[in-house]
Write an enzyme that holds these catalytic residues in place. Structure first.
Site, PDB file in Angstrom:
ATOM      1  N   HIS A 103       0.742  -1.003   0.061  1.00  0.00           N
ATOM      2  CA  HIS A 103      -0.069   0.070  -0.086  1.00  0.00           C
ATOM      3  C   HIS A 103       0.639   1.272   0.060  1.00  0.00           C
ATOM      4  O   HIS A 103       0.307   2.332   0.006  1.00  0.00           O
ATOM      5  CB  HIS A 103      -0.951  -0.213   1.147  1.00  0.00           C
ATOM      6  CG  HIS A 103      -2.001   0.792   1.292  1.00  0.00           C
ATOM      7  ND1 HIS A 103      -2.399   1.792   2.224  1.00  0.00           N
ATOM      8  CD2 HIS A 103      -3.060   0.996   0.347  1.00  0.00           C
ATOM      9  CE1 HIS A 103      -3.273   2.472   1.880  1.00  0.00           C
ATOM     10  NE2 HIS A 103      -4.007   2.083   0.609  1.00  0.00           N
ATOM     11  N   LYS A 105       3.353   4.533  -1.071  1.00  0.00           N
ATOM     12  CA  LYS A 105       3.366   5.422  -2.270  1.00  0.00           C
ATOM     13  C   LYS A 105       4.515   6.401  -1.988  1.00  0.00           C
ATOM     14  O   LYS A 105       4.579   6.927  -0.985  1.00  0.00           O
ATOM     15  CB  LYS A 105       2.266   6.423  -1.929  1.00  0.00           C
ATOM     16  CG  LYS A 105       0.613   5.606  -2.266  1.00  0.00           C
ATOM     17  CD  LYS A 105       0.230   5.505  -0.686  1.00  0.00           C
ATOM     18  CE  LYS A 105      -1.022   5.350  -0.590  1.00  0.00           C
ATOM     19  NZ  LYS A 105      -1.979   4.037  -1.275  1.00  0.00           N
ATOM     20  N   ASP A 110      17.589   9.756  -5.974  1.00  0.00           N
ATOM     21  CA  ASP A 110      19.182   9.647  -5.905  1.00  0.00           C
ATOM     22  C   ASP A 110      19.563   9.477  -4.147  1.00  0.00           C
ATOM     23  O   ASP A 110      20.597  10.107  -3.833  1.00  0.00           O
ATOM     24  CB  ASP A 110      19.711  11.204  -5.989  1.00  0.00           C
ATOM     25  CG  ASP A 110      19.914  11.399  -7.673  1.00  0.00           C
ATOM     26  OD1 ASP A 110      19.569  10.388  -8.272  1.00  0.00           O
ATOM     27  OD2 ASP A 110      19.730  12.459  -8.147  1.00  0.00           O
ATOM     28  N   HIS A 278      -9.344  11.126   1.452  1.00  0.00           N
ATOM     29  CA  HIS A 278      -8.801  10.093   1.500  1.00  0.00           C
ATOM     30  C   HIS A 278      -7.284  10.170   2.310  1.00  0.00           C
ATOM     31  O   HIS A 278      -6.641   9.137   2.433  1.00  0.00           O
ATOM     32  CB  HIS A 278      -8.114   9.696   0.162  1.00  0.00           C
ATOM     33  CG  HIS A 278      -7.440   8.335  -0.457  1.00  0.00           C
ATOM     34  ND1 HIS A 278      -6.042   8.352  -0.412  1.00  0.00           N
ATOM     35  CD2 HIS A 278      -7.935   7.100  -0.389  1.00  0.00           C
ATOM     36  CE1 HIS A 278      -5.778   7.085  -0.603  1.00  0.00           C
ATOM     37  NE2 HIS A 278      -7.094   6.411  -0.512  1.00  0.00           N
ATOM     38  N   LYS A 280      -4.489  10.304   5.265  1.00  0.00           N
ATOM     39  CA  LYS A 280      -4.192   9.603   6.664  1.00  0.00           C
ATOM     40  C   LYS A 280      -3.418  10.507   7.301  1.00  0.00           C
ATOM     41  O   LYS A 280      -1.988  10.274   7.232  1.00  0.00           O
ATOM     42  CB  LYS A 280      -3.536   8.135   6.413  1.00  0.00           C
ATOM     43  CG  LYS A 280      -4.372   7.461   5.195  1.00  0.00           C
ATOM     44  CD  LYS A 280      -4.035   7.613   3.601  1.00  0.00           C
ATOM     45  CE  LYS A 280      -4.320   6.581   2.885  1.00  0.00           C
ATOM     46  NZ  LYS A 280      -5.708   5.979   2.714  1.00  0.00           N
ATOM     47  N   ASP A 285      -1.248  16.694  20.413  1.00  0.00           N
ATOM     48  CA  ASP A 285      -0.832  17.763  20.973  1.00  0.00           C
ATOM     49  C   ASP A 285      -0.519  18.834  20.060  1.00  0.00           C
ATOM     50  O   ASP A 285      -0.874  18.853  18.909  1.00  0.00           O
ATOM     51  CB  ASP A 285       0.221  17.717  22.211  1.00  0.00           C
ATOM     52  CG  ASP A 285      -0.733  16.550  23.201  1.00  0.00           C
ATOM     53  OD1 ASP A 285      -1.691  16.618  23.302  1.00  0.00           O
ATOM     54  OD2 ASP A 285       0.357  15.885  23.831  1.00  0.00           O
TER      55      ASP A 285
END
Length: 360
Positions: A103, A105, A110, A278, A280, A285
């Protein structure tokens, strides 16, 4: 390290393409979903251009999340790109194994800079799919030695799927524009411990003032739900932003079971109305921020290979605070009374959907 919040695809995609164009030695490109639409082809052309210039390009995609035409794969290979498929169904023993998905991404250049988070590659992330409308997602640009954590994750995935080691810069390069502390967290079902779950529990339990979380899929393991409820009960300002509409109907139905339980404990829940949420992200705090690919569900905690960026950089945390404030303005708060009014049959359907929680 230098860390920069990229609030949406309109901001993140140009940064990804800019870093790809600036690559001098190698590019590591990995996504769960890669669409072969206008956006995907733009990235494919950029990668092929660099490969023809002599830059080493490795392109890794998940076989469940992405269906890339053989014609495009052949074209990329002819340009010099090494194309790999993370196929958990390979081999006779795993032929029917579709649970474990990569999952992650990631665009990494370099060994110097990485862009990672919740964004996949596709037109829908730019709001071009009328079914979802505006797509709300978040990435991070990271520069510095913490990039090697992501390079390690890619190297392991590449070795597992292709049986080859990658060549790259493993020395680590300090950023000239920042001095941030950053943890690049890569987790998955091969970990000795349930690392993704344990880190989320640690972050939730560490909150003393506020805990703001945005997640598109909320199907909570018991320990995670209990930790959120306990945080609210001890006086922490716990807020969750979830989508009002989703690309997964079953998950959306199942999540309402958990929403109802958390509301009773004092958790505040907001449904995002300005498109499909979408992202996450977490804000603990005024101290720690998190952006990544992991959802608050069984799949991310136990089954998926995920990447997250955790930092206590004050500017990064401030940017997250501003981002969340904007998202709350585009959301509607829901209350326990909203569930009390619901009829029997919708509640029964939601309970039935929740029966599939461990595989959603």
């Amino acid at each position: 390290n230098a860390i920069k919040l990229l609030v949406n695809a309109e901001t993140a995609y140009p940064v990804m393409l800019e870093e790809i164009e600036a690559a001098k030695d190698y590019i590591l490109f990995q996504f769960y979903i890669f669409r072969c639409d206008e956006t995907g082809l733009r990235f494919a052309q950029a990668l092929m251009k660099k490969a023809r210039e002599g830059v080493s390009v490795r392109f890794l995609y998940d076989e469940i999340g992405s269906k890339i035409p053989k014609k495009l794969v052949k074209e990329m290979k002819r340009a010099g790109i090494e194309v790999g498929q993370f196929n958990t169904t390979k081999g006779p023993k795993n032929r029917f194994q579709i649970n474990f998905r990569n999952h992650r991404k990631l665009v990494l250049v370099d060994g110097r800079v990485a862009v990672a988070g919740g964004l996949n590659i596709g037109d829908e992330h730019l709001g071009k799919n009328p079914k979802y409308g505006a797509w709300r997602d978040t990435d991070v640009r990271l520069e510095g030695p913490a990039v090697l954590s992501f390079q390690t994750a890619f190297a392991r995935d590449w070795f597992w799927s292709q049986g080859k080691m990658i060549k790259g810069n493993w020395q680590g390069q300090a950023s000239e524009s920042g001095d941030s502390k950053v943890l690049g967290l890569h987790t998955g079902p091969i970990d000795d411990f349930r690392t993704c779950l344990l880190v989320h529990l640690a972050l939730i339990n560490a909150a003393t003032k506020r805990l703001w979380i945005a997640t598109p899929y909320m199907v909570l393991p018991d320990t995670l739900g209990d930790a959120l409820a306990l945080a609210a009960l001890r006086g922490v300002d716990v807020r969750l932003i979830v989508p009002s509409r989703s690309d997964n109907r079953v998950v959306l139905l199942a999540s309402k079971v958990y929403q109802r339980e958390l509301l009773v404990a004092g958790v505040r829940i907001f449904r995002y109305d300005a498109g499909f949420l979408h992202q996450k992200s977490m804000l603990i705090d005024d101290l720690v921020g998190v952006v990544g690919s992991a959802n608050l569900d069984y799949r991310s905690m136990f089954l998926n290979f995920e990447l997250s960026i955790i930092s206590n950089d004050t500017v990064f945390v401030s940017e997250l605070d501003t981002m969340f404030a904007g998202d709350f303005e585009h959301s509607t708060e829901i209350f326990s009374k909203d569930f009390e009014k619901r009829r029997f049959w919708p509640r029964l359907v939601e309970k039935c959907a929740d029966l599939f929680a461990p595989i959603l």
